[in-house]
Design a protein around this motif. Structure first.
Motif, PDB file in Angstrom:
ATOM      1  N   GLU A 106       3.466  -9.625  12.365  1.00 45.28           N
ATOM      2  CA  GLU A 106       3.367  -8.504  11.433  1.00 45.28           C
ATOM      3  C   GLU A 106       4.675  -7.730  11.434  1.00 45.28           C
ATOM      4  O   GLU A 106       5.342  -7.606  12.452  1.00 45.28           O
ATOM      5  N   VAL A 107       5.001  -7.194  10.260  1.00 49.76           N
ATOM      6  CA  VAL A 107       6.184  -6.350  10.115  1.00 49.76           C
ATOM      7  C   VAL A 107       5.717  -5.007   9.582  1.00 49.76           C
ATOM      8  O   VAL A 107       4.913  -4.951   8.645  1.00 49.76           O
ATOM      9  N   GLU A 108       6.209  -3.929  10.170  1.00 48.39           N
ATOM     10  CA  GLU A 108       5.864  -2.578   9.731  1.00 48.39           C
ATOM     11  C   GLU A 108       7.089  -1.907   9.151  1.00 48.39           C
ATOM     12  O   GLU A 108       8.171  -1.960   9.738  1.00 48.39           O
ATOM     13  N   LEU A 109       6.901  -1.276   7.985  1.00 47.92           N
ATOM     14  CA  LEU A 109       7.974  -0.567   7.299  1.00 47.92           C
ATOM     15  C   LEU A 109       7.458   0.790   6.858  1.00 47.92           C
ATOM     16  O   LEU A 109       6.299   0.913   6.458  1.00 47.92           O
ATOM     17  N   ASP A 110       8.298   1.813   6.895  1.00 48.12           N
ATOM     18  CA  ASP A 110       7.950   3.122   6.351  1.00 48.12           C
ATOM     19  C   ASP A 110       8.560   3.217   4.966  1.00 48.12           C
ATOM     20  O   ASP A 110       9.777   3.080   4.803  1.00 48.12           O
ATOM     21  N   ILE A 111       7.699   3.470   3.967  1.00 48.82           N
ATOM     22  CA  ILE A 111       8.150   3.488   2.576  1.00 48.82           C
ATOM     23  C   ILE A 111       7.589   4.728   1.884  1.00 48.82           C
ATOM     24  O   ILE A 111       6.388   5.005   1.973  1.00 48.82           O
ATOM     25  N   ALA A 112       8.461   5.453   1.204  1.00 48.35           N
ATOM     26  CA  ALA A 112       8.051   6.660   0.482  1.00 48.35           C
ATOM     27  C   ALA A 112       7.384   6.287  -0.836  1.00 48.35           C
ATOM     28  O   ALA A 112       7.734   5.289  -1.456  1.00 48.35           O
ATOM     29  N   GLY A 113       6.434   7.117  -1.237  1.00 47.03           N
ATOM     30  CA  GLY A 113       5.781   6.940  -2.524  1.00 47.03           C
ATOM     31  C   GLY A 113       4.540   7.798  -2.604  1.00 47.03           C
ATOM     32  O   GLY A 113       3.836   7.973  -1.606  1.00 47.03           O
ATOM     33  N   ALA A 114       4.269   8.311  -3.795  1.00 46.03           N
ATOM     34  CA  ALA A 114       3.111   9.182  -3.985  1.00 46.03           C
ATOM     35  C   ALA A 114       1.817   8.388  -4.149  1.00 46.03           C
ATOM     36  O   ALA A 114       0.744   8.871  -3.828  1.00 46.03           O
ATOM     37  N   ASN A 115       1.932   7.157  -4.660  1.00 43.58           N
ATOM     38  CA  ASN A 115       0.745   6.344  -4.860  1.00 43.58           C
ATOM     39  C   ASN A 115       1.029   4.902  -4.443  1.00 43.58           C
ATOM     40  O   ASN A 115       2.162   4.551  -4.103  1.00 43.58           O
ATOM     41  N   LEU A 116       0.008   4.080  -4.484  1.00 43.88           N
ATOM     42  CA  LEU A 116       0.140   2.707  -4.025  1.00 43.88           C
ATOM     43  C   LEU A 116       1.193   1.933  -4.815  1.00 43.88           C
ATOM     44  O   LEU A 116       2.003   1.213  -4.234  1.00 43.88           O
ATOM     45  N   GLY A 117       1.227   2.103  -6.117  1.00 45.04           N
ATOM     46  CA  GLY A 117       2.219   1.419  -6.945  1.00 45.04           C
ATOM     47  C   GLY A 117       3.636   1.803  -6.565  1.00 45.04           C
ATOM     48  O   GLY A 117       4.525   0.943  -6.484  1.00 45.04           O
ATOM     49  N   ASP A 118       3.866   3.085  -6.310  1.00 48.09           N
ATOM     50  CA  ASP A 118       5.196   3.549  -5.898  1.00 48.09           C
ATOM     51  C   ASP A 118       5.616   2.914  -4.572  1.00 48.09           C
ATOM     52  O   ASP A 118       6.757   2.508  -4.395  1.00 48.09           O
ATOM     53  N   VAL A 119       4.679   2.849  -3.639  1.00 52.59           N
ATOM     54  CA  VAL A 119       4.988   2.283  -2.327  1.00 52.59           C
ATOM     55  C   VAL A 119       5.297   0.791  -2.449  1.00 52.59           C
ATOM     56  O   VAL A 119       6.253   0.293  -1.854  1.00 52.59           O
ATOM     57  N   LEU A 120       4.518   0.080  -3.250  1.00 53.79           N
ATOM     58  CA  LEU A 120       4.805  -1.343  -3.441  1.00 53.79           C
ATOM     59  C   LEU A 120       6.157  -1.538  -4.117  1.00 53.79           C
ATOM     60  O   LEU A 120       6.918  -2.434  -3.735  1.00 53.79           O
ATOM     61  N   GLU A 121       6.489  -0.704  -5.084  1.00 56.90           N
ATOM     62  CA  GLU A 121       7.808  -0.809  -5.731  1.00 56.90           C
ATOM     63  C   GLU A 121       8.928  -0.545  -4.723  1.00 56.90           C
ATOM     64  O   GLU A 121       9.968  -1.191  -4.757  1.00 56.90           O
ATOM     65  N   GLY A 122       8.701   0.400  -3.807  1.00 62.85           N
ATOM     66  CA  GLY A 122       9.675   0.651  -2.749  1.00 62.85           C
ATOM     67  C   GLY A 122       9.830  -0.561  -1.836  1.00 62.85           C
ATOM     68  O   GLY A 122      10.939  -0.899  -1.421  1.00 62.85           O
TER      69      GLY A 122
END
Length: 97
Positions: free
Chosen positions: A24-40
């Motif tokens: 598993e790989v863990e990343l911290d990604i900014a975003g207000a919603n799920l779509g934003d986080v996936l785009e990040g």
């Protein structure tokens, strides 16, 4: 920031995994919603996009996404608002017997 966890079936496609055992790989990604986080996530690792979402931006049938332990049910609607410490777990379903 959301904590995004990629299961090993997806993390093997990351550049740093080339030729090495993956987990598993863990990343911290900014975003207000799920779509934003996936785009990040895709901005950091563009080659993951095709494995996770289809050409319409919907999560692929063989991919499961969990937000804070709950599976998302509508894979086309990624506007789910995330809390500041949300955990998004992305896993590729594997089949076989």
């Amino acid at each position: 920031m959301a904590r995004v966890v990629l299961a090993s079936a997806l993390s093997r496609w990351l550049p740093q995994a080339a030729g090495q055992p993956t987990g598993e790989v863990e990343l911290d990604i900014a975003g207000a919603n799920l779509g934003d986080v996936l785009e990040g996530l895709f901005a950091l690792h563009p080659n993951l996009r095709g494995y996770v979402v289809d050409e319409h931006g919907a999560v692929r049938h063989h991919v499961a996404v969990f937000v804070d332990g709950d599976v998302i049910r509508d894979k086309r609607n990624l506007t789910q608002v995330l809390g500041e410490r949300a955990e998004v777990y992305v896993m590729q379903a594997l089949s076989g017997g």
